[in-house]
Write a protein that holds these residues in place. Structure first.
Motif, PDB file in Angstrom:
ATOM      1  N   VAL A  48       0.838  -1.205   0.000  1.00 42.02           N
ATOM      2  CA  VAL A  48       0.000   0.000   0.000  1.00 42.02           C
ATOM      3  C   VAL A  48       0.871   1.253   0.000  1.00 42.02           C
ATOM      4  O   VAL A  48       0.567   2.237  -0.690  1.00 42.02           O
ATOM      5  CB  VAL A  48      -0.967  -0.017   1.196  1.00 42.02           C
ATOM      6  N   GLU A  49       1.962   1.223   0.760  1.00 44.60           N
ATOM      7  CA  GLU A  49       2.889   2.369   0.770  1.00 44.60           C
ATOM      8  C   GLU A  49       3.350   2.700  -0.653  1.00 44.60           C
ATOM      9  O   GLU A  49       3.390   3.870  -1.041  1.00 44.60           O
ATOM     10  CB  GLU A  49       4.086   2.034   1.656  1.00 44.60           C
ATOM     11  N   HIS A  50       3.679   1.676  -1.433  1.00 44.19           N
ATOM     12  CA  HIS A  50       4.090   1.900  -2.822  1.00 44.19           C
ATOM     13  C   HIS A  50       2.956   2.517  -3.644  1.00 44.19           C
ATOM     14  O   HIS A  50       3.169   3.440  -4.435  1.00 44.19           O
ATOM     15  CB  HIS A  50       4.490   0.564  -3.468  1.00 44.19           C
ATOM     16  N   LEU A  51       1.755   2.002  -3.451  1.00 45.82           N
ATOM     17  CA  LEU A  51       0.632   2.390  -4.311  1.00 45.82           C
ATOM     18  C   LEU A  51       0.120   3.801  -4.049  1.00 45.82           C
ATOM     19  O   LEU A  51      -0.487   4.415  -4.936  1.00 45.82           O
ATOM     20  CB  LEU A  51      -0.517   1.392  -4.139  1.00 45.82           C
ATOM     21  N   LEU A  52       0.370   4.322  -2.858  1.00 40.50           N
ATOM     22  CA  LEU A  52      -0.197   5.620  -2.512  1.00 40.50           C
ATOM     23  C   LEU A  52       0.439   6.788  -3.265  1.00 40.50           C
ATOM     24  O   LEU A  52      -0.075   7.903  -3.210  1.00 40.50           O
ATOM     25  CB  LEU A  52      -0.111   5.854  -0.998  1.00 40.50           C
ATOM     26  N   PHE A  53       1.537   6.544  -3.959  1.00 43.29           N
ATOM     27  CA  PHE A  53       2.133   7.599  -4.787  1.00 43.29           C
ATOM     28  C   PHE A  53       1.948   7.316  -6.271  1.00 43.29           C
ATOM     29  O   PHE A  53       2.640   7.898  -7.110  1.00 43.29           O
ATOM     30  CB  PHE A  53       3.624   7.757  -4.471  1.00 43.29           C
ATOM     31  N   LYS A  54       1.001   6.443  -6.607  1.00 47.44           N
ATOM     32  CA  LYS A  54       0.840   6.017  -8.002  1.00 47.44           C
ATOM     33  C   LYS A  54      -0.384   6.631  -8.687  1.00 47.44           C
ATOM     34  O   LYS A  54      -0.880   6.090  -9.674  1.00 47.44           O
ATOM     35  CB  LYS A  54       0.765   4.484  -8.067  1.00 47.44           C
ATOM     36  N   GLY A  55      -0.852   7.736  -8.163  1.00 42.76           N
ATOM     37  CA  GLY A  55      -1.959   8.441  -8.808  1.00 42.76           C
ATOM     38  C   GLY A  55      -3.167   8.588  -7.914  1.00 42.76           C
ATOM     39  O   GLY A  55      -3.564   7.655  -7.208  1.00 42.76           O
ATOM     40  N   SER A  57      -7.191  10.918  -7.557  1.00 43.82           N
ATOM     41  CA  SER A  57      -8.268  11.459  -8.387  1.00 43.82           C
ATOM     42  C   SER A  57      -7.923  12.845  -8.922  1.00 43.82           C
ATOM     43  O   SER A  57      -8.550  13.327  -9.870  1.00 43.82           O
ATOM     44  CB  SER A  57      -9.569  11.519  -7.577  1.00 43.82           C
ATOM     45  N   ARG A  58      -6.900  13.502  -8.330  1.00 42.66           N
ATOM     46  CA  ARG A  58      -6.500  14.842  -8.765  1.00 42.66           C
ATOM     47  C   ARG A  58      -5.194  14.865  -9.547  1.00 42.66           C
ATOM     48  O   ARG A  58      -4.954  15.777 -10.337  1.00 42.66           O
ATOM     49  CB  ARG A  58      -6.338  15.754  -7.539  1.00 42.66           C
ATOM     50  N   ARG A  59      -4.320  13.896  -9.306  1.00 45.42           N
ATOM     51  CA  ARG A  59      -2.982  13.932  -9.884  1.00 45.42           C
ATOM     52  C   ARG A  59      -2.573  12.542 -10.355  1.00 45.42           C
ATOM     53  O   ARG A  59      -2.848  11.537  -9.697  1.00 45.42           O
ATOM     54  CB  ARG A  59      -1.942  14.383  -8.844  1.00 45.42           C
ATOM     55  N   SER A  60      -1.869  12.490 -11.479  1.00 40.93           N
ATOM     56  CA  SER A  60      -1.238  11.248 -11.902  1.00 40.93           C
ATOM     57  C   SER A  60       0.058  11.065 -11.117  1.00 40.93           C
ATOM     58  O   SER A  60       0.533  11.998 -10.449  1.00 40.93           O
ATOM     59  CB  SER A  60      -0.924  11.293 -13.398  1.00 40.93           C
ATOM     60  N   ILE A  99       1.893  19.346   2.441  1.00 39.65           N
ATOM     61  CA  ILE A  99       0.741  18.794   3.159  1.00 39.65           C
ATOM     62  C   ILE A  99      -0.345  18.361   2.185  1.00 39.65           C
ATOM     63  O   ILE A  99      -0.949  17.289   2.336  1.00 39.65           O
ATOM     64  CB  ILE A  99       0.203  19.818   4.180  1.00 39.65           C
ATOM     65  N   ASP A 100      -0.571  19.167   1.159  1.00 38.99           N
ATOM     66  CA  ASP A 100      -1.599  18.829   0.174  1.00 38.99           C
ATOM     67  C   ASP A 100      -1.238  17.549  -0.584  1.00 38.99           C
ATOM     68  O   ASP A 100      -2.099  16.694  -0.810  1.00 38.99           O
ATOM     69  CB  ASP A 100      -1.786  19.992  -0.801  1.00 38.99           C
ATOM     70  N   LEU A 101       0.030  17.408  -0.976  1.00 37.18           N
ATOM     71  CA  LEU A 101       0.458  16.199  -1.688  1.00 37.18           C
ATOM     72  C   LEU A 101       0.311  14.961  -0.813  1.00 37.18           C
ATOM     73  O   LEU A 101      -0.168  13.907  -1.272  1.00 37.18           O
ATOM     74  CB  LEU A 101       1.910  16.349  -2.140  1.00 37.18           C
ATOM     75  N   LEU A 102       0.702  15.065   0.448  1.00 37.42           N
ATOM     76  CA  LEU A 102       0.589  13.919   1.346  1.00 37.42           C
ATOM     77  C   LEU A 102      -0.874  13.558   1.592  1.00 37.42           C
ATOM     78  O   LEU A 102      -1.258  12.386   1.539  1.00 37.42           O
ATOM     79  CB  LEU A 102       1.296  14.225   2.681  1.00 37.42           C
ATOM     80  N   ALA A 103      -1.701  14.566   1.841  1.00 34.50           N
ATOM     81  CA  ALA A 103      -3.122  14.305   2.099  1.00 34.50           C
ATOM     82  C   ALA A 103      -3.808  13.722   0.876  1.00 34.50           C
ATOM     83  O   ALA A 103      -4.628  12.783   0.985  1.00 34.50           O
ATOM     84  CB  ALA A 103      -3.816  15.598   2.531  1.00 34.50           C
ATOM     85  N   ASP A 104      -3.491  14.246  -0.288  1.00 39.88           N
ATOM     86  CA  ASP A 104      -4.086  13.739  -1.527  1.00 39.88           C
ATOM     87  C   ASP A 104      -3.687  12.284  -1.760  1.00 39.88           C
ATOM     88  O   ASP A 104      -4.528  11.436  -2.083  1.00 39.88           O
ATOM     89  CB  ASP A 104      -3.627  14.615  -2.698  1.00 39.88           C
ATOM     90  N   SER A 105      -2.403  11.977  -1.572  1.00 37.85           N
ATOM     91  CA  SER A 105      -1.925  10.616  -1.798  1.00 37.85           C
ATOM     92  C   SER A 105      -2.538   9.632  -0.809  1.00 37.85           C
ATOM     93  O   SER A 105      -2.929   8.515  -1.183  1.00 37.85           O
ATOM     94  CB  SER A 105      -0.392  10.571  -1.688  1.00 37.85           C
ATOM     95  N   LEU A 106      -2.657  10.028   0.445  1.00 38.92           N
ATOM     96  CA  LEU A 106      -3.173   9.119   1.462  1.00 38.92           C
ATOM     97  C   LEU A 106      -4.680   8.910   1.365  1.00 38.92           C
ATOM     98  O   LEU A 106      -5.184   7.824   1.665  1.00 38.92           O
ATOM     99  CB  LEU A 106      -2.824   9.650   2.860  1.00 38.92           C
ATOM    100  N   GLN A 107      -5.407   9.945   0.936  1.00 38.55           N
ATOM    101  CA  GLN A 107      -6.868   9.855   0.995  1.00 38.55           C
ATOM    102  C   GLN A 107      -7.555   9.690  -0.353  1.00 38.55           C
ATOM    103  O   GLN A 107      -8.725   9.286  -0.388  1.00 38.55           O
ATOM    104  CB  GLN A 107      -7.424  11.113   1.674  1.00 38.55           C
ATOM    105  N   PHE A 111      -5.784   3.514  -6.837  1.00 38.91           N
ATOM    106  CA  PHE A 111      -5.430   2.088  -6.920  1.00 38.91           C
ATOM    107  C   PHE A 111      -5.778   1.526  -8.299  1.00 38.91           C
ATOM    108  O   PHE A 111      -6.522   0.548  -8.429  1.00 38.91           O
ATOM    109  CB  PHE A 111      -6.118   1.298  -5.808  1.00 38.91           C
ATOM    110  N   ASP A 112      -5.220   2.168  -9.311  1.00 32.21           N
ATOM    111  CA  ASP A 112      -5.426   1.737 -10.690  1.00 32.21           C
ATOM    112  C   ASP A 112      -4.901   0.307 -10.873  1.00 32.21           C
ATOM    113  O   ASP A 112      -3.810  -0.030 -10.401  1.00 32.21           O
ATOM    114  CB  ASP A 112      -4.688   2.701 -11.623  1.00 32.21           C
ATOM    115  N   LEU A 113      -5.664  -0.523 -11.568  1.00 31.38           N
ATOM    116  CA  LEU A 113      -5.297  -1.934 -11.710  1.00 31.38           C
ATOM    117  C   LEU A 113      -3.972  -2.109 -12.438  1.00 31.38           C
ATOM    118  O   LEU A 113      -3.180  -2.996 -12.084  1.00 31.38           O
ATOM    119  CB  LEU A 113      -6.411  -2.696 -12.434  1.00 31.38           C
ATOM    120  N   ASP A 114      -3.716  -1.294 -13.451  1.00 29.85           N
ATOM    121  CA  ASP A 114      -2.436  -1.398 -14.164  1.00 29.85           C
ATOM    122  C   ASP A 114      -1.276  -1.025 -13.248  1.00 29.85           C
ATOM    123  O   ASP A 114      -0.213  -1.670 -13.272  1.00 29.85           O
ATOM    124  CB  ASP A 114      -2.431  -0.496 -15.398  1.00 29.85           C
TER     125      ASP A 114
END
Length: 419
Positions: A48-55, A57-60, A99-107, A111-114
């Protein structure tokens, strides 16, 4: 100045204003790690730690990377056995972005299947990398032997089987229990204003469910073992360990100094005896691996197959020496000065200050002052180290892990004992 605020949903915010620095390091610490996982989902916190920086709803994933790079910052994460940390280091004026980047990534991660499949392959390669690196692998093997079937013995990365079998639904369910207010600690250090940090954290995390902190339900047992793992290697890699103290134990300062004298530096007994005097190893050291309720003191080295029995005997002799011979006044002073110097130098980094805030909060529930910590080091005596050595260095807790071209029948040290 260190300040603490707890939001209504249980999120704790601890900050330290550090004068005359230009940066801020902020970390979102989630008190859930590999020891809180079910065996079938071993490694899910790390995945999950890896996936939270993989896109989100606001940022790729690319946009996340570009935004932090555009301000010269760092955005990263890591997972341990008792927590995960998601952190950013930026110039102070860019803290709102961090703070915005961390909050966006965590919340808001999608979890795109690819992306899941790509990261699954990455983590499988990470597992292979450890298995191909004997001086990393031997520590994982030691943990598995030392902690047995307890969750502390499982690799943080998980197993190939568990990583292959995790699904998107598993990740979403894990995140739902993982991201709750009572389980989250926000720490920041640098050029900051506490109230401003609290206000921004409340805005982005204030609607999060309260939940409760993850609890440790099973405590590990200690037992002796001798384990051989056969590999076609030029050297035998050795981990020799015994029980140690948990993170909050009142005698932990004696343990820090004992470890420093034993194998914590190039002037340590192990390094000087086995490398400098005998030339039997290139790398040799010891370290403390402490958790909320347990700990291990581990000695590591690598040497030739024919010298492995001798080197292990020498390691045991250095451990036994603490029981029969008080450390000298000069050794004690040098170890204290070394540890105090490391601590003071570490405080020049906002990264280290942030980490110090978080670990004190997680394991102690308070923030000891620098004066108090330095005073605790000064209280340590040769007698307190010797008492601790008698407590720790017992045959009932000794574990030896060997990795290389060696088998039990080839190893004459069948009397693994400290006497």
């Amino acid at each position: 100045m260190i300040e603490k605020t707890t939001l209504e949903n249980g999120i704790r915010i601890v900050t330290e204003n550090v004068p005359a620095v230009h940066s801020v390091t902020i970390g979102i610490w989630v008190e859930s790690g590999s020891r809180h996982e079910h065996q079938a989902q071993g490694g899910i916190s790390h995945f999950v730690e890896h996936l939270l920086f993989k896109g989100t709803s606001r940022r790729s994933a690319l946009e996340i990377a570009r935004e932090i790079d555009s301000v010269g910052g760092v955005l990263n994460a890591f997972t341990s056995r008792e927590y995960c940390c998601f952190y950013a280091k930026v110039l102070a004026r860019h803290l709102p972005l961090a703070i915005d980047l961390l909050a966006d990534s965590l919340q808001s991660s999608i979890f795109d299947l690819d992306e899941i499949e790509k990261e699954r392959r990455v983590i499988l390669q990470e597992i292979s990398m450890v298995e191909d690196t004997p001086d990393d692998l031997v520590h994982d093997l030691f943990s598995q032997t030392f902690w047995g079937n307890h969750p502390l013995g499982r690799p943080v990365l998980g197993s190939r089987e568990s990583v292959k079998n995790m699904s998107r639904d598993d990740f979403l369910a894990h995140l739902e229990g993982f991201l709750v207010g009572g389980n989250i600690l926000v720490c920041a250090a640098g050029d900051l204003n506490h109230d401003h940090v609290v206000d921004r954290i409340a805005r982005v995390f204030g609607q999060m469910a309260a939940g409760a902190r993850k609890q440790v339900h099973s405590h590990p047992d200690y037992r002796p073992s001798l384990s051989f793992t056969r590999r076609d290697l030029e050297q035998v890699h050795i981990c020799l360990g015994t029980r140690a103290l948990p993170q909050n134990h009142p005698n932990r300062f004696s343990a820090y100094i004992l470890n420093t004298i034993l194998g914590g530096s190039m002037s340590s007994r192990l390094f000087q005896t086995i490398r400098e005097e005998q030339g039997l190893a290139y790398s040799i050291y010891s370290y403390l691996n402490s958790h909320s309720d347990a700990g291990a003191l581990v000695l590591y080295t690598a040497t030739s197959t024919e010298n492995a029995p001798l080197v292990v005997r020498m390691m045991l002799k250095e451990m036994q020496r603490f029981k029969v011979e008080p450390v000298s006044r000069a050794e004690l002073k040098a170890a204290k000065d070394q540890l105090k110097g490391h601590l003071l130098l570490s405080l020049e980094s906002t990264d280290n200050r942030m980490t110090r805030l978080s670990k004190n909060e997680i394991y102690l529930g308070r923030q000891p002052s620098l004066k108090q910590v330095l005073g605790e080091f000064e209280k340590v005596t040769a007698e307190s180290i010797q008492r601790l050595a008698h407590f720790l260095f017992q045959d009932d807790y000794l574990n030896l892990q060997l990795l290389g071209q060696i088998e039990e029948k080839q190893f004459p040290l069948l009397d693994l004992t400290l006497g």
